[in-house]
Design a protein around this motif. Structure first.
Motif, short mmCIF file in Angstrom:
data_model
loop_
_atom_site.label_atom_id
_atom_site.label_comp_id
_atom_site.label_asym_id
_atom_site.label_seq_id
_atom_site.Cartn_x
_atom_site.Cartn_y
_atom_site.Cartn_z
N VAL A 1 0.77 -1.17 0.11
CA VAL A 1 0.16 0.02 0.08
C VAL A 1 0.93 1.33 -0.09
N LEU A 2 0.46 2.22 -0.77
CA LEU A 2 1.25 3.73 -0.86
C LEU A 2 0.20 4.36 -0.65
N LEU A 3 0.19 5.29 0.30
CA LEU A 3 -0.62 6.63 0.22
C LEU A 3 0.19 7.90 0.35
N ASN A 4 -0.35 8.96 0.48
CA ASN A 4 0.55 10.41 0.43
C ASN A 4 0.47 11.09 1.85
N TYR A 5 1.73 11.26 2.08
CA TYR A 5 1.65 12.03 3.45
C TYR A 5 0.64 13.31 3.68
N GLY A 6 0.47 14.10 2.39
CA GLY A 6 -0.24 15.02 2.56
C GLY A 6 -1.77 14.88 2.60
N GLY A 7 -1.98 13.55 2.33
CA GLY A 7 -3.51 13.08 2.29
C GLY A 7 -3.96 12.97 3.73
N ILE A 8 -3.19 13.01 4.71
CA ILE A 8 -3.74 12.94 6.07
C ILE A 8 -4.03 14.22 6.62
N ASN B 1 -12.16 9.75 -1.87
CA ASN B 1 -11.00 9.20 -2.55
C ASN B 1 -11.67 7.57 -2.50
N GLU B 2 -11.59 6.94 -3.74
CA GLU B 2 -11.68 5.48 -3.68
C GLU B 2 -10.31 4.84 -3.53
N ILE B 3 -10.49 3.40 -3.29
CA ILE B 3 -9.27 2.74 -3.15
C ILE B 3 -9.19 1.84 -4.45
N ALA C 1 -2.13 -1.11 -3.57
CA ALA C 1 -3.26 -0.44 -3.24
C ALA C 1 -2.76 1.16 -3.18
N THR C 2 -3.85 1.96 -3.66
CA THR C 2 -3.70 3.30 -3.35
C THR C 2 -5.02 4.07 -3.24
N SER C 3 -5.07 5.52 -3.52
CA SER C 3 -6.33 6.10 -3.73
C SER C 3 -6.26 6.37 -5.20
N GLY D 1 -1.85 12.14 -8.91
CA GLY D 1 -1.75 13.17 -7.81
C GLY D 1 -0.65 13.07 -7.03
N ASP D 2 -0.01 14.08 -6.70
CA ASP D 2 1.20 14.17 -5.87
C ASP D 2 2.54 13.76 -6.65
#
Length: 254
Positions: A109-116, A138-140, A198-200, A207-208
């Motif tokens: 899984v990779l998300l983004n720091y700014g998304g929190i 946002n969808e997974i 998995a990501t958004s 994005g980002d």
């Protein structure tokens, strides 16, 4: 035949000459209306929406779980407790759906720091907490990436040197934020394999600046909003367990 042609021409001339051109003008005026406390409240509207407002607030503020400590994005270098929690939630909640539909497991899984978008305070955890963390729709999604794309992902993380939330992958960097080791399931990333990440949908669409997600081997929709995954996770646990660990770290003197 000439008679009919002449009659037709005369008729057209008559119609054209009989048309009158009318000119209309409009005057536009503007007035600034201040939206402030001087505006009288419409009690009929207030009374109408009050029951709905109370119901929504009741749902949003009902306790779902307990958080034993304050969690924020500033509590770690390359991984934070709240970021780890978010990434782990995606893996735990989305993987059963993905496995049932495809027969495969999510590798990372990779998300983004700014998304929190918020801290998670100590105490009662509610649906409103989840909306604060993830106010976007946002969808997974799960992107099937080649080993070469995975290398691009690692290069992105090197360049960023930021605590982007990850799960299922372990990354070690040196003092200069250069990756010295990256493994999935205890094995180095293999350029001859493909991986399910998995990501958004926002990040998958670039994005980002996460361009490595573009044009995956295949893209899978899980039909699961990231925020709903967070709420469902809160509902099923009694106490939140989140901590900074060794999944994404910087090791000195390598």
């Amino acid at each position: 035949m000439k008679f009919y042609r002449l009659a037709y021409i005369l008729l057209c001339f008559f119609l054209i000459s009989s048309c009158k051109t009318e000119h209309y003008s409009a005057k536009i005026e503007e007035k600034r209306i201040a939206i402030d406390s001087d505006i009288q409240q419409d009690t009929s509207i207030t009374n109408f929406i009050q029951p709905y407002k109370e119901h929504i607030n009741s749902v949003l503020d009902s306790a779902l779980a307990y958080n034993p400590s304050n969690l924020s994005t500033s509590d770690g270098d390359l991984n934070t407790a709240i970021g780890n929690l978010m990434a782990d939630i995606v893996l735990e909640q989305a993987n059963p759906v993905f496995r049932q539909r495809t027969g495969h497991n999510i590798d990372a899984v990779l998300l983004n720091y700014g998304g929190i978008r918020s801290t998670l305070n100590k105490g009662k955890v509610t649906a409103r907490s989840a909306y604060a963390l993830m106010p976007f729709e946002n969808e997974i999604v799960v992107a099937q990436l080649t080993g070469a794309k995975m290398k691009e992902m690692l290069q992105y993380l090197e360049d960023a040197g930021t605590a982007h939330p990850v799960s299922g992958i372990k990354i070690k960097m040196n003092d200069n934020y250069k990756i010295v080791e990256a493994t999935i399931d205890g094995k180095p990333i293999d350029t001859s394999k493909t991986y399910f990440v998995a990501t958004s949908d926002y990040l998958q669409q670039g994005g980002d600046n996460m361009a490595f997600f573009n044009n995956p081997e295949k893209l899978y929709n899980v039909d699961y909003k990231l925020r709903n995954a967070i709420i469902d996770y809160f509902r099923k646990v009694d106490t939140i367990e989140a901590k900074v660990d060794n999944r994404f770290i910087r090791i000195k003197d390598l």
